[in-house]
Design an enzyme around this catalytic site. Structure first.
Site, PDB file in Angstrom:
ATOM      1  N   LYS A  21       0.894  -1.438  -0.168  1.00 39.85           N
ATOM      2  CA  LYS A  21      -0.007  -0.052   0.133  1.00 39.85           C
ATOM      3  C   LYS A  21       0.964   1.189  -0.024  1.00 39.85           C
ATOM      4  O   LYS A  21       0.775   2.270  -0.843  1.00 39.85           O
ATOM      5  CB  LYS A  21      -0.807   0.042   1.211  1.00 39.85           C
ATOM      6  CG  LYS A  21      -1.970  -0.970   1.133  1.00 39.85           C
ATOM      7  CD  LYS A  21      -2.746  -1.161   2.444  1.00 39.85           C
ATOM      8  CE  LYS A  21      -3.662  -2.367   2.154  1.00 39.85           C
ATOM      9  NZ  LYS A  21      -4.512  -2.791   3.336  1.00 39.85           N
TER      10      LYS A  21
ATOM     11  N   GLN B  93      -5.011  -1.968   9.807  1.00 41.25           N
ATOM     12  CA  GLN B  93      -4.741  -3.355   8.980  1.00 41.25           C
ATOM     13  C   GLN B  93      -5.199  -4.392   9.830  1.00 41.25           C
ATOM     14  O   GLN B  93      -5.011  -4.401  11.069  1.00 41.25           O
ATOM     15  CB  GLN B  93      -3.193  -3.341   8.684  1.00 41.25           C
ATOM     16  CG  GLN B  93      -2.782  -4.660   7.908  1.00 41.25           C
ATOM     17  CD  GLN B  93      -3.388  -4.497   6.462  1.00 41.25           C
ATOM     18  OE1 GLN B  93      -3.242  -3.373   5.920  1.00 41.25           O
ATOM     19  NE2 GLN B  93      -3.939  -5.529   5.793  1.00 41.25           N
TER      20      GLN B  93
ATOM     21  N   ASP C 123     -11.250   2.631   4.115  1.00 40.39           N
ATOM     22  CA  ASP C 123     -11.760   0.982   4.032  1.00 40.39           C
ATOM     23  C   ASP C 123     -13.062   0.806   3.990  1.00 40.39           C
ATOM     24  O   ASP C 123     -13.608  -0.209   3.636  1.00 40.39           O
ATOM     25  CB  ASP C 123     -11.312   0.166   5.138  1.00 40.39           C
ATOM     26  CG  ASP C 123      -9.698  -0.506   4.780  1.00 40.39           C
ATOM     27  OD1 ASP C 123      -9.298  -0.598   3.652  1.00 40.39           O
ATOM     28  OD2 ASP C 123      -8.852  -0.887   5.823  1.00 40.39           O
TER      29      ASP C 123
END
Lengths: 292, 292
Positions: A53, A97, A120
């Site tokens: 990322k 994460q 997200d």
């Protein structure tokens, strides 16, 4: 013999990265979009994902910053960082994460990310808005959004089609189902408790599989002309490879491609799209927060 | 000939009202649960629904209060009342009777009700929590909750069953789908864009219809032994009735009951359950807010 399109997620994702990069250059007089990534613990798969990322961010001109916490961190420490990042104008997107260590409450942590920076798309408000008619979420989860983008770029109609989703996880299966429903598909959600999954798959115009069962979905289970989006990434032993394994999807690609009108390979299908959508969500957040 | 259960929603709802009443008596040393109902404008159907809710409240010992606004009210006036009610300990549940006038933003108003007092379950946070695995909403919308309660009280297994929902409204179809998914059904959501709805219905173990098409669903569209929950309430002309019309569901009840293992009539099926669930949600809110 059916004319099958092998959906090239790698190529499309590169095109999208290029589009994002060009757009960011146009806004360079304002500032660079900023992404904050929080890692709790040191799972090696998480470390790899985060590095990918960060690399992609660099490529397109997004300023990313990684925050590392020990596995033993308290929820208060994490939440106080999130509070700070929520209020930092240089940060347009925040992600934690997953998975996070068991002793931390996933729901509590995710709900502390401002839904306006929740790139997200896992915040309960964003999922709720994704589900409801007439509402627009701030962000849609990246993997489902990547799948939708693949369908769109291959001019595959969704409205009125029967989509069968295999898997109902909060990260892929559920938001994918809601996203296809919002796009006027008839949606069937299958999962581990589903009986006779073949009967459902056999009817599908579009299949999205995210169940993590290597090559489970067979050619005989599908109808000719089906569109297959394979989100699964499973490693199976392979002695012909140096590293001793290779990656396969949930779908028996080699055989299914004979009858599908379009199908994503693994790797090189959905995978690269997830990161591309993360960057696009970050850019979208930046634009909204700067009134662009 | 199949042994068909005609699901008696009226009887079950009366039993539930009795249960609620008895529970409220047990807490009478604290205070009575309180429900605030807001009506904007003066639609006659809304007035009838609200009166029914108020009567039911009185029956079980819930203190209800109705707030009336003119159609022309500003959103600020509504929101300032909501703010006051959110912070009033005597109020355990708040509902805004839908539909509201077009000039008011439905999303904005509903999101101003504290999700802890949102006994209709329409707040985006409650819908999001209903959708997501591992999350529990504060409140589930009353009609879907009433349907679930009917299935439970008739000992109808949901896990692993194929449920087909007809309609995807925010009020019934969508939350019903999410609720059945949470209960481990395989769920197919059909709606106005669905092609070949019969193919889906033919596979269903459980059908929940909320599409508002009088007697649309025929016996020939269903399989023997299906469980049918009919949420539709449609009026059709009937010259034999004094008032010139009668109420029917979305399902061709007289014929479908020959092959269904269980079916709700209209009226007397789902209808009375909605109000019962509203009262139960109010009681649940009261208990949570008082730490019971």
């Amino acid at each position: 013999m059916y004319m099958t399109h092998i959906i090239n997620g790698k190529k499309i994702s590169q095109k999208i990265l290029k589009e994002i990069e060009e757009e960011i250059i146009r806004y360079s007089h304002i500032r660079k979009p900023g992404l904050a990534v929080i890692q709790i613990g040191n799972r090696s798969d998480s470390t790899i994902y985060i590095r990918k990322k960060a690399e992609a961010c660099k490529l397109v001109g997004i300023e990313s910053k990684i925050y590392n916490f020990e596995t033993t961190v308290s929820i208060n420490e994490v939440c106080s960082l999130l509070f700070r990042l929520n209020n930092d104008d240089d940060v347009n997107g925040i992600l934690v994460q997953l998975p996070i260590p068991e002793h931390l409450n996933n729901e509590e942590i995710l709900s502390k990310i401002s839904y306006r920076k929740d790139i997200d798309g896992f915040h309960v408000r964003n999922i709720g808005s994704l589900a409801m008619s007439g509402r627009t979420p701030y962000f849609v989860p990246c993997t489902p959004l990547g799948c939708l983008e693949l369908l769109k770029r291959y001019n595959i109609t969704i409205e009125g089609k029967h989509a069968v989703i295999v898997g109902k996880s909060n990260i892929v299966g559920l938001p994918m189902s809601l996203l296809l429903l919002k796009n006027q598909a008839t949606v069937t959600i299958c999962h581990s408790e589903t009986k006779d999954i073949v009967n459902h798959l056999k009817m599908a115009d579009i299949v999205v599989s995210a169940c993590g069962c290597p090559r489970m979905i067979k050619k005989e289970w599908l109808k000719e002309g089906v569109v297959v989006i394979d989100v699964g990434i499973n490693s199976i032993p392979d002695s012909t490879r140096k590293r001793g394994y290779r990656l396969v999807g949930d779908v028996d690609f080699e055989n299914v491609k004979e009858i599908a009108s379009a199908i994503t390979p693994v790797p090189g299908g959905v995978g690269p799209m997830t990161v591309a959508m993360l960057l696009r969500n970050t850019l979208d957040g930046f634009k909204r927060q700067n009134g662009i």
